[in-house]
Scaffold this motif. Structure first.
Motif, PDB file in Angstrom:
ATOM      1  N   SER A 137       0.875  -1.179   0.000  1.00 30.70           N
ATOM      2  CA  SER A 137       0.000   0.000   0.000  1.00 30.70           C
ATOM      3  C   SER A 137       0.907   1.222   0.000  1.00 30.70           C
ATOM      4  O   SER A 137       1.364   1.665   1.063  1.00 30.70           O
ATOM      5  CB  SER A 137      -0.904   0.008   1.229  1.00 30.70           C
ATOM      6  OG  SER A 137      -1.795  -1.096   1.220  1.00 30.70           O
ATOM      7  N   GLY A 138       1.177   1.730  -1.190  1.00 30.26           N
ATOM      8  CA  GLY A 138       2.120   2.849  -1.297  1.00 30.26           C
ATOM      9  C   GLY A 138       3.485   2.404  -0.812  1.00 30.26           C
ATOM     10  O   GLY A 138       4.023   1.406  -1.298  1.00 30.26           O
ATOM     11  N   LYS A 139       4.011   3.081   0.170  1.00 32.45           N
ATOM     12  CA  LYS A 139       5.362   2.756   0.652  1.00 32.45           C
ATOM     13  C   LYS A 139       5.362   1.676   1.731  1.00 32.45           C
ATOM     14  O   LYS A 139       6.424   1.269   2.194  1.00 32.45           O
ATOM     15  CB  LYS A 139       6.059   4.012   1.168  1.00 32.45           C
ATOM     16  CG  LYS A 139       5.579   4.518   2.517  1.00 32.45           C
ATOM     17  CD  LYS A 139       6.359   5.786   2.890  1.00 32.45           C
ATOM     18  CE  LYS A 139       6.374   6.020   4.386  1.00 32.45           C
ATOM     19  NZ  LYS A 139       7.144   7.236   4.739  1.00 32.45           N
ATOM     20  N   PHE A 140       4.161   1.221   2.114  1.00 34.74           N
ATOM     21  CA  PHE A 140       4.059   0.250   3.205  1.00 34.74           C
ATOM     22  C   PHE A 140       3.854  -1.175   2.691  1.00 34.74           C
ATOM     23  O   PHE A 140       2.855  -1.459   2.017  1.00 34.74           O
ATOM     24  CB  PHE A 140       2.908   0.622   4.145  1.00 34.74           C
ATOM     25  CG  PHE A 140       3.091   1.954   4.814  1.00 34.74           C
ATOM     26  CD1 PHE A 140       4.126   2.146   5.730  1.00 34.74           C
ATOM     27  CD2 PHE A 140       2.249   3.009   4.534  1.00 34.74           C
ATOM     28  CE1 PHE A 140       4.304   3.384   6.342  1.00 34.74           C
ATOM     29  CE2 PHE A 140       2.422   4.254   5.141  1.00 34.74           C
ATOM     30  CZ  PHE A 140       3.453   4.443   6.044  1.00 34.74           C
ATOM     31  N   TYR A 141       4.778  -2.047   2.993  1.00 31.27           N
ATOM     32  CA  TYR A 141       4.672  -3.476   2.716  1.00 31.27           C
ATOM     33  C   TYR A 141       4.361  -4.183   4.037  1.00 31.27           C
ATOM     34  O   TYR A 141       4.998  -3.891   5.064  1.00 31.27           O
ATOM     35  CB  TYR A 141       5.997  -4.030   2.182  1.00 31.27           C
ATOM     36  CG  TYR A 141       6.314  -3.693   0.744  1.00 31.27           C
ATOM     37  CD1 TYR A 141       6.584  -2.383   0.353  1.00 31.27           C
ATOM     38  CD2 TYR A 141       6.367  -4.695  -0.224  1.00 31.27           C
ATOM     39  CE1 TYR A 141       6.889  -2.083  -0.968  1.00 31.27           C
ATOM     40  CE2 TYR A 141       6.681  -4.398  -1.552  1.00 31.27           C
ATOM     41  CZ  TYR A 141       6.938  -3.096  -1.919  1.00 31.27           C
ATOM     42  OH  TYR A 141       7.239  -2.806  -3.225  1.00 31.27           O
ATOM     43  N   THR A 142       3.395  -5.115   4.002  1.00 30.42           N
ATOM     44  CA  THR A 142       3.171  -5.951   5.188  1.00 30.42           C
ATOM     45  C   THR A 142       3.075  -7.402   4.732  1.00 30.42           C
ATOM     46  O   THR A 142       2.565  -7.689   3.652  1.00 30.42           O
ATOM     47  CB  THR A 142       1.865  -5.572   5.946  1.00 30.42           C
ATOM     48  OG1 THR A 142       0.717  -5.909   5.145  1.00 30.42           O
ATOM     49  CG2 THR A 142       1.831  -4.098   6.307  1.00 30.42           C
ATOM     50  N   SER A 143       3.587  -8.305   5.560  1.00 32.89           N
ATOM     51  CA  SER A 143       3.539  -9.719   5.175  1.00 32.89           C
ATOM     52  C   SER A 143       2.733 -10.527   6.168  1.00 32.89           C
ATOM     53  O   SER A 143       2.507 -10.103   7.307  1.00 32.89           O
ATOM     54  CB  SER A 143       4.945 -10.312   5.052  1.00 32.89           C
ATOM     55  OG  SER A 143       5.376 -10.823   6.293  1.00 32.89           O
ATOM     56  N   SER A 144       2.374 -11.707   5.735  1.00 33.60           N
ATOM     57  CA  SER A 144       1.755 -12.706   6.577  1.00 33.60           C
ATOM     58  C   SER A 144       2.817 -13.215   7.579  1.00 33.60           C
ATOM     59  O   SER A 144       3.839 -12.557   7.783  1.00 33.60           O
ATOM     60  CB  SER A 144       1.200 -13.794   5.670  1.00 33.60           C
ATOM     61  OG  SER A 144       0.310 -14.627   6.375  1.00 33.60           O
ATOM     62  N   GLY A 145       2.581 -14.381   8.188  1.00 37.40           N
ATOM     63  CA  GLY A 145       3.416 -14.818   9.314  1.00 37.40           C
ATOM     64  C   GLY A 145       4.843 -15.209   8.957  1.00 37.40           C
ATOM     65  O   GLY A 145       5.094 -15.830   7.920  1.00 37.40           O
ATOM     66  N   VAL A 146       5.769 -14.844   9.812  1.00 31.78           N
ATOM     67  CA  VAL A 146       7.155 -15.300   9.894  1.00 31.78           C
ATOM     68  C   VAL A 146       7.813 -15.521   8.513  1.00 31.78           C
ATOM     69  O   VAL A 146       8.469 -14.613   7.998  1.00 31.78           O
ATOM     70  CB  VAL A 146       7.247 -16.578  10.759  1.00 31.78           C
ATOM     71  CG1 VAL A 146       8.703 -16.900  11.121  1.00 31.78           C
ATOM     72  CG2 VAL A 146       6.443 -16.429  12.069  1.00 31.78           C
ATOM     73  N   SER A 147       7.636 -16.710   7.936  1.00 28.46           N
ATOM     74  CA  SER A 147       8.306 -17.065   6.681  1.00 28.46           C
ATOM     75  C   SER A 147       7.885 -16.168   5.523  1.00 28.46           C
ATOM     76  O   SER A 147       8.655 -15.974   4.571  1.00 28.46           O
ATOM     77  CB  SER A 147       7.974 -18.508   6.279  1.00 28.46           C
ATOM     78  OG  SER A 147       8.240 -19.375   7.330  1.00 28.46           O
ATOM     79  N   ALA A 148       6.677 -15.639   5.585  1.00 24.34           N
ATOM     80  CA  ALA A 148       6.158 -14.812   4.489  1.00 24.34           C
ATOM     81  C   ALA A 148       6.993 -13.557   4.293  1.00 24.34           C
ATOM     82  O   ALA A 148       6.999 -12.967   3.204  1.00 24.34           O
ATOM     83  CB  ALA A 148       4.704 -14.443   4.760  1.00 24.34           C
ATOM     84  N   GLY A 149       7.712 -13.154   5.324  1.00 23.24           N
ATOM     85  CA  GLY A 149       8.580 -11.986   5.205  1.00 23.24           C
ATOM     86  C   GLY A 149       9.640 -12.167   4.126  1.00 23.24           C
ATOM     87  O   GLY A 149      10.076 -11.188   3.506  1.00 23.24           O
ATOM     88  N   MET A 150      10.053 -13.413   3.901  1.00 16.69           N
ATOM     89  CA  MET A 150      11.064 -13.663   2.868  1.00 16.69           C
ATOM     90  C   MET A 150      10.487 -13.423   1.476  1.00 16.69           C
ATOM     91  O   MET A 150      11.124 -12.820   0.620  1.00 16.69           O
ATOM     92  CB  MET A 150      11.608 -15.086   3.018  1.00 16.69           C
ATOM     93  CG  MET A 150      12.377 -15.265   4.321  1.00 16.69           C
ATOM     94  SD  MET A 150      13.211 -16.864   4.470  1.00 16.69           S
ATOM     95  CE  MET A 150      11.824 -17.926   4.861  1.00 16.69           C
ATOM     96  N   ASP A 151       9.254 -13.900   1.256  1.00 19.40           N
ATOM     97  CA  ASP A 151       8.609 -13.658  -0.046  1.00 19.40           C
ATOM     98  C   ASP A 151       8.361 -12.163  -0.246  1.00 19.40           C
ATOM     99  O   ASP A 151       8.539 -11.638  -1.349  1.00 19.40           O
ATOM    100  CB  ASP A 151       7.292 -14.438  -0.137  1.00 19.40           C
ATOM    101  CG  ASP A 151       7.515 -15.942  -0.177  1.00 19.40           C
ATOM    102  OD1 ASP A 151       8.487 -16.379  -0.829  1.00 19.40           O
ATOM    103  OD2 ASP A 151       6.733 -16.684   0.444  1.00 19.40           O
ATOM    104  N   MET A 152       7.960 -11.476   0.827  1.00 18.78           N
ATOM    105  CA  MET A 152       7.721 -10.029   0.735  1.00 18.78           C
ATOM    106  C   MET A 152       9.014  -9.288   0.422  1.00 18.78           C
ATOM    107  O   MET A 152       9.026  -8.359  -0.403  1.00 18.78           O
ATOM    108  CB  MET A 152       7.113  -9.510   2.033  1.00 18.78           C
ATOM    109  CG  MET A 152       6.834  -8.015   2.016  1.00 18.78           C
ATOM    110  SD  MET A 152       6.272  -7.371   3.617  1.00 18.78           S
ATOM    111  CE  MET A 152       7.817  -7.418   4.562  1.00 18.78           C
ATOM    112  N   ALA A 153      10.104  -9.677   1.071  1.00 20.95           N
ATOM    113  CA  ALA A 153      11.388  -8.998   0.836  1.00 20.95           C
ATOM    114  C   ALA A 153      11.811  -9.157  -0.620  1.00 20.95           C
ATOM    115  O   ALA A 153      12.287  -8.203  -1.253  1.00 20.95           O
ATOM    116  CB  ALA A 153      12.457  -9.563   1.769  1.00 20.95           C
ATOM    117  N   LEU A 154      11.604 -10.346  -1.171  1.00 23.81           N
ATOM    118  CA  LEU A 154      11.962 -10.566  -2.579  1.00 23.81           C
ATOM    119  C   LEU A 154      11.032  -9.775  -3.499  1.00 23.81           C
ATOM    120  O   LEU A 154      11.471  -9.243  -4.531  1.00 23.81           O
ATOM    121  CB  LEU A 154      11.926 -12.066  -2.903  1.00 23.81           C
ATOM    122  CG  LEU A 154      13.071 -12.862  -2.257  1.00 23.81           C
ATOM    123  CD1 LEU A 154      12.810 -14.364  -2.348  1.00 23.81           C
ATOM    124  CD2 LEU A 154      14.418 -12.522  -2.903  1.00 23.81           C
TER     125      LEU A 154
END
Lengths: 203, 203
Positions: B143-160
């Motif tokens: 959402s614009g400059k804000f990225y949010t991910s689902s639980g724990v491991s999902a942060g890796m997919d979001m970072a990529l």
């Protein structure tokens, strides 16, 4: 269960921290952050963790060995390799991630056993010890008490496989689910095998 | 690019260290390990990292906010939330993993925007601020400059995904390949959505 997480300078962060995330959730597991020297240890990614100096592992303990750039210097450090050999023999299980298997290979404890490593580094890793049966296509391997995984992220799948082997698949599934981790359950499913540079002595 | 990795006591290890593994490989990226207080910060998994006290973010910087048990206390800490609000406004991008989005939601900066979190914690997270458009099925949101991910491991997919958005998908693929990471490339593919306890106000 006591789990000894072995840090050294320039270890690769996710090699260690992926398995740590899952192993921590084994009921009654106690994680210890240790090193050969004790003191502050820096990951390849530049943060510093406080460690205890590792002397001897108690019975029924697990040794977790990450890989990373730091392994290049450590394979040539006889004091470290001698200590690692002792720790790996004392441990009930020894789990190596990525190029961590090069360190264990250097001790000779993997001679004649199947093992793997990061496929992009396998040529170097295999060169450390040609007596190991290096697998060019494996997400992880299990040879008796020695687990070895492919590169970086594969350590997470190996850690869950270890948990499944020792404590049942229900626990492994529950831990993966808690972390919303999309698990690779099959040791022979290695999507990165095709990119390997195959040394002649590897299988 | 300066990337500020925000630590607090009882953060969840993989929430932080998964994205750290990948963000580190952005060319010329500099990672900083910071906290509200400075000093040694302990993860939920019990290791202690040395941090610098974070004051102000320079232009064009990224703020990475993990989740974990520590968020429960921090949403009730006005000093921390005020500081987080300043940092998130100063950052060019703000990436929240798991219940890290509860902290950002508390600042009000996510009001009216789509966001997500760990599906097992979503009922609690949504209760922190009902003005956020909480997504019950999303691996990550932008959402614009804000990225949010689902639980724990999902942060890796979001970072990529963040790396792909800012630097091109080739770099994201190369980084995933280097770490032998089996990537979820689709923000709407959320295998853990079905287990969510759906609060009435979530969508």
């Amino acid at each position: 269960m006591h789990i000894y997480c072995l840090l050294f300078d320039d270890y690769e962060t996710l090699d260690l921290m992926g398995p740590v995330e899952f192993l921590f959730r084994i009921p009654h597991a106690q994680l210890h952050y240790v090193s050969h020297t004790g003191g502050a240890i820096s990951s390849r990614q530049g943060f510093s963790v406080a460690t205890q100096r590792l002397n001897t592992l108690p019975p029924d303990s697990v040794l977790l060995v990450p890989g990373g750039q730091g392994t290049r210097a450590l394979v040539g450090n006889p004091d470290f390799i001698r200590a690692l050999s002792d720790w790996a023999q004392q441990a009930k299980y020894c789990l190596c991630v990525c190029t961590g298997s090069a360190l264990l290979a250097k001790t000779g404890l993997l001679d004649g056993l199947a093992a793997t490593s990061n496929k992009k580094a396998l040529s170097w890793v295999a060169g450390v010890n040609h007596q190991v049966c290096w697998q060019t296509s494996a997400r992880w391997t299990v040879s008796g008490k020695f687990y070895t995984s492919s590169g970086v992220s594969a350590g997470m799948d190996m850690a869950l496989a270890f948990i499944a082997d020792c404590f049942g698949n229900n626990l492994a599934e529950s831990i993966a689910d808690h972390a919303e981790y999309i698990r690779n359950r099959c040791a022979s499913h290695d999507p990165f095998a095709a990119t390997a540079i195959l040394p002649e002595h590897a299988v």
